[in-house]
Design a protein around this motif. Structure first.
Motif, PDB file in Angstrom:
ATOM      1  N   SER A 119       0.849  -1.251   0.132  1.00  0.00           N
ATOM      2  CA  SER A 119      -0.061  -0.034  -0.160  1.00  0.00           C
ATOM      3  C   SER A 119       0.788   1.162  -0.114  1.00  0.00           C
ATOM      4  O   SER A 119       0.468   2.229  -0.397  1.00  0.00           O
ATOM      5  N   CYS A 120       2.047   1.150   0.596  1.00  0.00           N
ATOM      6  CA  CYS A 120       2.916   2.323   0.549  1.00  0.00           C
ATOM      7  C   CYS A 120       3.543   2.535  -0.822  1.00  0.00           C
ATOM      8  O   CYS A 120       3.645   3.957  -1.286  1.00  0.00           O
ATOM      9  N   PHE A 134      -5.434   1.964   7.112  1.00  0.00           N
ATOM     10  CA  PHE A 134      -5.152   0.733   6.650  1.00  0.00           C
ATOM     11  C   PHE A 134      -5.908  -0.359   7.611  1.00  0.00           C
ATOM     12  O   PHE A 134      -5.553  -0.419   8.790  1.00  0.00           O
ATOM     13  N   LYS A 135      -6.724  -1.311   7.269  1.00  0.00           N
ATOM     14  CA  LYS A 135      -7.638  -2.156   8.084  1.00  0.00           C
ATOM     15  C   LYS A 135      -7.982  -1.236   9.369  1.00  0.00           C
ATOM     16  O   LYS A 135      -8.635  -0.383   9.029  1.00  0.00           O
ATOM     17  N   ASP A 136      -7.793  -1.550  10.485  1.00  0.00           N
ATOM     18  CA  ASP A 136      -8.550  -1.068  11.685  1.00  0.00           C
ATOM     19  C   ASP A 136      -7.391  -0.149  12.093  1.00  0.00           C
ATOM     20  O   ASP A 136      -7.537   0.564  13.375  1.00  0.00           O
ATOM     21  N   PHE A 137      -6.353   0.177  11.465  1.00  0.00           N
ATOM     22  CA  PHE A 137      -5.464   1.240  12.126  1.00  0.00           C
ATOM     23  C   PHE A 137      -4.847   2.068  10.982  1.00  0.00           C
ATOM     24  O   PHE A 137      -5.456   2.036   9.672  1.00  0.00           O
ATOM     25  N   LEU A 159      -1.376   3.622   8.711  1.00  0.00           N
ATOM     26  CA  LEU A 159      -0.071   3.762   8.404  1.00  0.00           C
ATOM     27  C   LEU A 159       0.483   5.385   8.163  1.00  0.00           C
ATOM     28  O   LEU A 159      -0.002   5.792   7.368  1.00  0.00           O
ATOM     29  N   ILE A 160       1.648   5.425   8.620  1.00  0.00           N
ATOM     30  CA  ILE A 160       2.533   6.538   8.378  1.00  0.00           C
ATOM     31  C   ILE A 160       3.677   6.241   7.973  1.00  0.00           C
ATOM     32  O   ILE A 160       4.339   5.590   8.311  1.00  0.00           O
ATOM     33  N   TYR A 161       4.148   6.866   6.489  1.00  0.00           N
ATOM     34  CA  TYR A 161       5.207   6.206   6.342  1.00  0.00           C
ATOM     35  C   TYR A 161       6.201   7.333   5.616  1.00  0.00           C
ATOM     36  O   TYR A 161       5.451   8.730   5.332  1.00  0.00           O
ATOM     37  N   VAL A 212       5.240   3.160  10.151  1.00  0.00           N
ATOM     38  CA  VAL A 212       4.474   3.024  11.462  1.00  0.00           C
ATOM     39  C   VAL A 212       3.057   2.826  11.310  1.00  0.00           C
ATOM     40  O   VAL A 212       2.324   3.571  10.695  1.00  0.00           O
ATOM     41  N   GLY A 213       2.545   1.770  11.982  1.00  0.00           N
ATOM     42  CA  GLY A 213       1.344   1.586  12.236  1.00  0.00           C
ATOM     43  C   GLY A 213       0.744   1.889  13.502  1.00  0.00           C
ATOM     44  O   GLY A 213       1.488   1.720  14.334  1.00  0.00           O
TER      45      GLY A 213
END
Lengths: 144, 1059
Positions: A38-39, A52-55, A57-59, A69-70
């Motif tokens: 996804s990144c 992303f899903k239930d959290f 993502l920071i990239y 980082v999730g």
């Protein structure tokens, strides 16, 4: 709260992974593959935050290396985004100039640095000097 | 630049050495310690999952033997742990090593111990049985006199510790809270935080100690305690209200820059600490006016100190949440101040949304509410979310409980708008004008001083204003229409009807005609437009049953039955499938080729499609002209009877049904073309929206009353008006853009991807694509840096004088932070923004000097840069670098290549520009470096560098039209089909590869086809048309040079195989 911290290269190979909530070893690779996919699918102009899903993502991308980082939704994305950069700056200071091979050869040290900065999914230290202090002592002692 | 990369390269051997055990390693040990090295190298060289599995399984079996061998030293064990960590990281079970990790933590000294603890924390989880074995070690280390060991133990306790064993260590850790070293105190607090997480009851008795930690003289200890407090306050905020003052004081100190300077991050004082404090304050102040009041000062201060532009989301969020009826004026005032300075759309959209919501919720009085909303509409204008005006109008219309209060609010709004309209030379956003029109139309009757005529006169003034959009004009006429029954004199109305029934804008004309007809029948008008009834329910006959007779009549006369929209669309799509294969005609249709189809259009088309493009275009034209003309007469949309009797254009009467049919088709077609033309704009918006996380719809719809179905029933009447209108505008809009032809939705999506790709293509290229060979050794400079700087330079000036709190965004607009970051980004990046270049390669070296080279792909030539480093401690004289003449290459030395003296340990670079005479596949440049050491002996060192044709290929930036013209003018062409794997066979990825690896410029993308262009230096153009069909990539090169297409094809195949 930070759920996991990943360093993955553009080929999708994990270079460092740290989970702050237990995930089975065999599930990690799957998750990491999806995360990096996804990144990679995003352009430079696109936002560095992904639902992303239930959290979330920071990239950030550094050369061929992605740091992802999730986090869950209590976390501030911008805080994490800058935290990633802070982490890289710390690595850069410690290794004089950090490149991904150095990270590979010093996986243990990189983990030790990360452990100083994040505990239990919380950012616990961001002061560069303080992050590196314990490790520098270790280095000094093992040298002598 | 070469500096940095070189540093990296020279650092590499050192890296390998670093893993040698210190102090006279025996041969056996040396070979052992390089195991990690070879594992790492093995991992970097992996090309498939299969290889990985093989490598790791081998590694694991060798590790299994080593960890249990009695001869394995702790040092070796430490290496083993790192290797085990690798294996697990890649997803392979290494559980046999867990017990050894615990042993290493137990037995190892310092670094080994630390790695042992690390491995434990990575391998085990909270409830793992082996964890109990760690407890003794931890207890021992906590009691150690060596602070480093105490630190390690505290760290591991804060990471992973068995809940049931907490009592064993708790007293020891509590003790550490009084330790003289801050790091121990800090880590002790974090360990207690862990206990609080997993067993809150066990640490209840030490809450008083947490307070001590909060007041610790060391910032780090205090900051660590905040984690505990955040958690405790989240669970029970009322128990900690008394600490509000302390948190406020701490935040004040942080914001005020009272912390040691090393807590700053890019000159922002401890941003993460600030966030943590703000989080806590947010929780404490929530739903609590008195506690919130304690914070206003510091929040205000934080705001003033902050570069609001960067943390506006967070801070405003906080302000927004603590707003209540008492503080609303202050907070909204602050928000408005900031709003007036903001130029960034996201900030505006976000802020006006918040302000509108707060105003609606907490407005202290009518005047304040209307004035605030005026500000919202003036600034937010055309970017704000359509819900804002919708809600506002609904609120006005529906009112509250108190009818008098409602009337006052409405009256105030009307008066306020009339005043605003009196101001000369002020331009209001269209949507604000629309709001005004509606309100004036509905509620002017409340006025007692001004007469309806006066209001109409003001509306009329706006109507004849050129800066008012036709959509707004429709709103204005609607307002006039509503006021007409109340007016006694109709001078202005008559004039308006006269002027606007001949308006060129169909939409306005339609409304003018409505007004005209209604004006002739005032009774009907009154019943149709009753005063203050906007909230009444209307019964709508959605099935249009009153037309049944008309339809039956039409059908009996042989008209085609009505087809629903989706059915027509399907039919159209299936008809147009052929068109999708037409590669170029469409892109030309927007240029000079309109009207008569160009020969280019046909000859360019791939075999199937030349004709269909032509007919496609013709069809669209035909429909556009004929269909529309007959439906839209001079009087607007021709009503049924008029089409029979009063058709002034003199066209023969046409059966109504067939016209409808035609128009339907036309509209369907145009819908698609509109999708195409809007796509770019819309996607830009989407992109912006997504990158700025606008949770709200990014739709740019300007219709005030929104979608009919989301608006409450009470607005049904309004939304109907709007629907007709938007339908009309869409159609007119479509007519102008239909010449773009139609494309399938698939093409649309490809376009989307590639537009972005296209836009950033060059930057991206410069930054990394060419470094791909050395990916893993690249310095970790951040790619989007350059770009971000440029964004930042556009950022809004802050409302607040100080910018001590630039929290969230280190790449600030200031040059200072540019410099800051570039310590990381390095000169490497700076230069690359100028030209793209290769990585530095060492080409030769001896004990005295080393030579490395890199290629700089300048726009007009290849610049070869050789950097010569004098490694010795001696001065070198007459250093001279020469390149042997080579066939096909013209090498020109750049000035300053002979260096009289080279100081010890210095680097000089020699630059040569290289041109070629004709295309080639592989070439080679060689030369030598000669120098004198201490005037005595001279030495010479030879080297050579490979050149590829690609070194001389540059993107050719041309438009699609130029591409078309050039394509026809080139005689040499080469076609080739390349089979690809399914995963590769996507146009975007193919184009991306071509763009990055071959430096081709993407001219255009049409459906599944791409146009690319490049030039061979100095200026031989070559064009490429590529198309994906299933898993076959069809490449078609054309060039003015006879050999270039072949060479490029070869390179192309190579990269396709390689990708």
């Amino acid at each position: 709260m930070i759920k996991f911290f990943l360093m993955v290269n553009k080929q999708g190979q994990t270079r460092l992974s740290k989970y702050y909530e237990h995930v089975d070893v065999n599930k990690r690779t799957l998750l990491e593959t999806e995360v990096i996919k996804s990144c990679l699918s995003r352009s430079n102009e696109q936002c560095s935050f992904i639902e992303f899903k239930d959290f979330k993502l920071i990239y950030r991308q550094y050369a061929a290396l992605f740091i992802v980082v999730g986090v869950n939704d209590t976390e501030n994305e911008m805080a994490i985004y800058e935290f990633i950069h802070n982490f890289v700056e710390v690595l850069d200071e410690y290794f004089s100039r950090v490149v991904s091979l150095i990270i590979m050869f010093n996986l243990d040290k990189v983990h030790i640095i990360l452990d100083e900065m994040v505990l239990n999914g919380c950012i616990v230290e961001t002061n560069r000097a303080r992050i590196l202090a314990p490790l520098l002592i270790l280095d000094k002692v093992s040298e002598s | 630049m070469s500096d940095i990369v070189e540093k990296t390269l020279t650092a590499l051997p050192g890296l390998f050495l670093q893993n040698q055990p210190g102090g006279g390693p025996s041969a056996a040990k040396a070979s052992f310690s390089s195991r990690l090295g070879s594992l790492v190298r093995g991992i970097t060289a992996l090309t498939s999952k299969h290889e990985e599995e093989k490598l790791i399984q081998q590694e694991l079996s060798s590790l299994k033997a080593t960890v249990s061998a009695p001869t394995t030293t702790l040092k070796m064990m430490k290496e083993c742990m790192v290797r085990l960590i690798y294996c697990e990281m890649l997803g392979y079970d290494a559980s046999f090593g867990y017990i050894h990790a615990i042993k290493l933590a137990q037995q190892g000294s310092l670094l080994e111990k630390r790695v042992g603890y690390l491995a434990v924390s990575l391998f085990l989880h909270e409830s793992h049985e082996l964890l109990l074995l760690l407890v003794n070690t931890v207890v021992k280390d906590l009691q150690s006199t060596n602070l480093v060991e105490v630190c390690m133990a505290l760290t591991v306790v804060s990471q992973i510790f068995p809940r049931e064993m907490i009592p064993a260590v708790l007293p020891l850790i509590e003790d550490k809270l009084q330790h003289s070293k801050e790091i121990i105190r800090r880590k002790a607090v974090l360990a207690l935080y862990k206990f609080h997480l997993i067993a809150p009851n066990q640490v209840q008795h030490i809450h008083i100690k947490f307070r001590k930690a909060l007041c610790d003289r060391d910032v780090g200890v205090m900051a660590a305690s905040l984690h505990i407090y955040l958690r405790m306050i989240k669970e029970n905020s009322s128990g900690y209200k008394d600490l509000t003052g302390s948190f406020v004081t701490i935040l004040k100190q942080v914001v005020g820059g009272k912390l040691p300077v090393d807590f700053n991050y890019h000159s922002v004082p401890a941003p993460w600490l600030q966030i943590q404090l703000l989080r806590i304050l947010g929780l404490l102040g929530k739903d609590d006016q008195r506690t919130s009041e304690l914070m206003y000062d510091v929040l205000d201060e934080s705001l003033r100190r902050a570069e609001l532009n960067h943390n506006v989301t967070y801070t405003l969020e906080l302000l927004y949440r603590i707003t209540n009826a008492q503080n609303v004026t202050v907070i909204v005032q602050k928000m408005l101040e900031y709003l007036h300075q903001s130029k960034e759309e996201y900030v505006i959209v976000n802020l006006v949304g918040k302000i509108a919501e707060l105003a609606e919720k907490y407005a202290p009085d009518n005047a304040w509410f209307i004035q605030t909303m005026n500000a919202v509409f003036s600034v937010g204008g055309d970017v704000m979310h359509p819900d804002i005006p919708n809600n506002f109008l609904r609120l006005l219309a529906e009112g509250f409980d108190d009818e008098t209060e409602d009337q006052q609010l409405r009256l105030y709004a009307v008066q306020s708008y009339l005043t605003l309209l009196d101001v000369e030379n002020v331009f209001y956003p269209q949507r604000f004008l629309q709001v005004m029109s509606w309100v004036l139309g509905e509620y002017s009757y409340l006025l007692d001083k001004e007469t309806p005529e006066e209001v109409i006169a003001k509306l009329y003034k706006l109507l004849i204003n050129d800066s008012v959009s036709s959509e707004t004009k429709a709103w204005l006429i609607a307002a006039v229409t509503k006021l007409t029954p109340q007016a006694h004199s109709s001078n202005t109305i008559d004039r308006l009807i006269q002027e606007f029934t001949i308006s060129l804008d169909t939409c306005v004309r339609q409304h003018a005609f409505e007004l005209k007809h209604l004006h002739e029948n005032v009774e009907l008008m009154r019943s149709l437009l009753p005063v203050d009834r906007s909230c009444e329910d209307l019964v709508v006959d959605a099935s249009l049953s009153f037309l049944d007779g008309f339809v039956a009549e039409g059908l009996s006369q042989g008209a085609a039955p009505y087809k629903p929209h989706h059915q027509r669309q399907e039919e159209n799509l299936s008809q147009e499938k052929v068109l999708n294969f037409e590669p170029y005609g469409l892109s030309f249709s927007s240029s000079g080729f309109t009207g008569r189809q160009s020969p280019a259009g046909i000859s360019l088309g791939s075999d199937v499609s030349g004709n269909s493009a032509e007919t496609g275009l013709k069809e669209t034209n035909g429909l556009k002209l004929e269909g529309i003309k007959k439906l839209w007469g001079r009087e607007g949309y021709l009503p049924k009877k008029e089409s029979k009797t009063g058709d002034e254009s003199g066209a023969p009467p046409i059966p109504q049904e067939s016209i409808m049919e035609n128009v339907d088709q036309a509209i369907t077609k145009k819908d698609q073309s509109q999708a195409l033309t809007q796509s770019k704009e819309e996607k830009e918006k989407q992109l912006l929206a997504s990158s700025l996380f606008v949770g709200l719809g990014s739709e740019s719809t300007v219709n005030l009353l929104g979608k009919a179905d989301t608006v409450s029933h009470k607005f049904r009447r309004k939304s109907k008006v709007k629907d007709t209108k938007s339908g009309e505008t869409t159609t007119t809009h479509n007519m102008t853009c239909s010449s773009f032809g139609s494309l399938s939705n698939a093409a649309y999506e490809d376009n989307y991807y590639l537009n972005t790709l296209h836009d950033r293509g060059d930057k991206e290229l410069k930054k990394f694509s060419l470094n791909s060979e050395l990916l893993d050794s690249e310095s970790l400079t951040e790619l989007p840096l350059v770009e971000k700087f440029s964004h930042c330079s556009l950022s809004t000036p802050s409302l607040f004088a100080d910018n001590n709190m630039e929290i969230f965004h280190p790449p600030q607009s200031s040059t200072a932070s540019v410099a800051n970051e570039s310590s990381l980004a390095s000169s490497f990046l700076e230069e690359t923004t100028e030209y793209i270049h290769s990585d530095v390669m060492k080409v030769c070296n001896n004990e005295t000097i080393s030579v490395s080279s890199n290629k700089v792909w300048k726009d007009d030539c290849l610049l070869m840069v050789w950097s010569v480093t004098n490694k010795s401690g001696l001065e070198l004289k007459n250093a001279n670098l020469e390149i042997f003449p080579a066939e096909n290459f013209k090498v020109t030395e750049q000035p300053g290549c002979c260096v009289p003296v080279m100081e010890a340990e210095s680097t000089k670079s020699f630059q040569f520009s290289v041109q070629i005479e004709k295309p080639f596949t592989k070439g080679n440049l060689s030369g030598f470096i000669s120098y004198h050491v201490m005037d005595t002996h001279s030495a010479q060192l030879e080297f050579s560098v490979d050149l590829s044709l690609l070194d001389f290929i540059r993107p050719l930036k041309i438009s699609s039209e130029d591409f078309g013209k050039l394509w026809l003018s080139f005689a040499n062409d080469v076609k080739q089909n390349v089979k690809m794997s399914e995963s590769q066979a996507a146009l975007p990825s193919v184009l991306k590869t071509l763009q990055q690896k071959l430096r081709l410029h993407i001219v255009d993308i049409i459906g599944n086809e791409g146009l690319l262009a490049c030039q061979l230096l100095p200026s031989i153009p070559c064009l490429l048309h590529c198309r994906i069909h299933a898993d076959v990539l069809a490449l078609w090169f054309r060039s003015s040079c006879s050999t270039l297409p072949d060479y490029l094809l070869y390179q192309c195949q190579k990269v396709m195989e390689g990708s």
